[in-house]
Scaffold this motif. Structure first.
Motif, PDB file in Angstrom:
ATOM      1  N   ASP A  47       0.833  -1.208   0.000  1.00 60.09           N
ATOM      2  CA  ASP A  47       0.000   0.000   0.000  1.00 60.09           C
ATOM      3  C   ASP A  47       0.866   1.255   0.000  1.00 60.09           C
ATOM      4  N   ARG A  79       0.886   4.203  -2.821  1.00 62.51           N
ATOM      5  CA  ARG A  79       0.664   5.617  -2.504  1.00 62.51           C
ATOM      6  C   ARG A  79       1.797   6.475  -3.049  1.00 62.51           C
ATOM      7  N   GLN A 127      -9.168   3.456  -2.819  1.00 67.81           N
ATOM      8  CA  GLN A 127      -8.100   2.483  -3.003  1.00 67.81           C
ATOM      9  C   GLN A 127      -8.660   1.229  -3.643  1.00 67.81           C
ATOM     10  N   ARG A 152      -7.676  -2.757  -4.853  1.00 68.78           N
ATOM     11  CA  ARG A 152      -6.763  -3.886  -4.825  1.00 68.78           C
ATOM     12  C   ARG A 152      -7.411  -5.015  -5.604  1.00 68.78           C
TER      13      ARG A 152
END
Length: 101
Positions: free
Chosen positions: A50, A54, A66, A68
C-alpha cells in the motif's frame, strides 16, 4: 543524487506513467511474498505494498478509492492459528491425566 536514487526516481516515473501495469506487478509480487512467507507476514507485506502504491499514485479506482483488484476474500479472511500438538499417549494400564484443578 546517487545511482540508486536515480534508479528509484526512474522507477517512480515509469510507475506513474503506467500505473495500471505497476499495480498488477505489485499485486503479483505481494501475492508471491505472502505465499513464500507462509502468510506469516501478510499484514506487513500488505502495508508495504500500500505504501508503494501511494508513493506512485497507483491503486486508485474510480472516484479515488483504493483498489486492490487481486486481493481476494481469502487474503482478507483471518487465518487460523497453528494446530495444537496432542498430549502424551498413556501407557497400557496407566490412567490418562486430565487437567489439574
Amino acid at each position: 543524487m546517487g545511482r540508486i536514487g536515480e534508479w528509484v526516481k526512474k522507477a517512480q516515473d515509469l510507475a506513474r506513467g503506467h500505473s495500471k501495469q505497476a499495480d498488477q506487478l505489485l499485486d503479483r509480487a505481494e501475492r508471491i511474498a505472502k505465499e513464500k512467507t507462509g502468510h506469516k507476514y501478510d499484514e506487513q507485506i500488505g502495508k508495504g505494498a500500500d505504501a508503494v502504491q501511494r508513493r506512485y499514485g497507483g491503486g486508485q479506482g474510480a472516484g479515488g478509492e483504493q483498489r486492490r483488484p487481486d486481493q481476494s476474500a481469502q487474503d482478507q479472511a483471518p487465518r487460523p492459528g497453528p494446530t495444537p500438538r496432542p498430549g502424551p499417549t498413556p501407557r497400557p494400564g496407566q490412567e490418562p491425566r486430565g487437567p489439574q484443578s
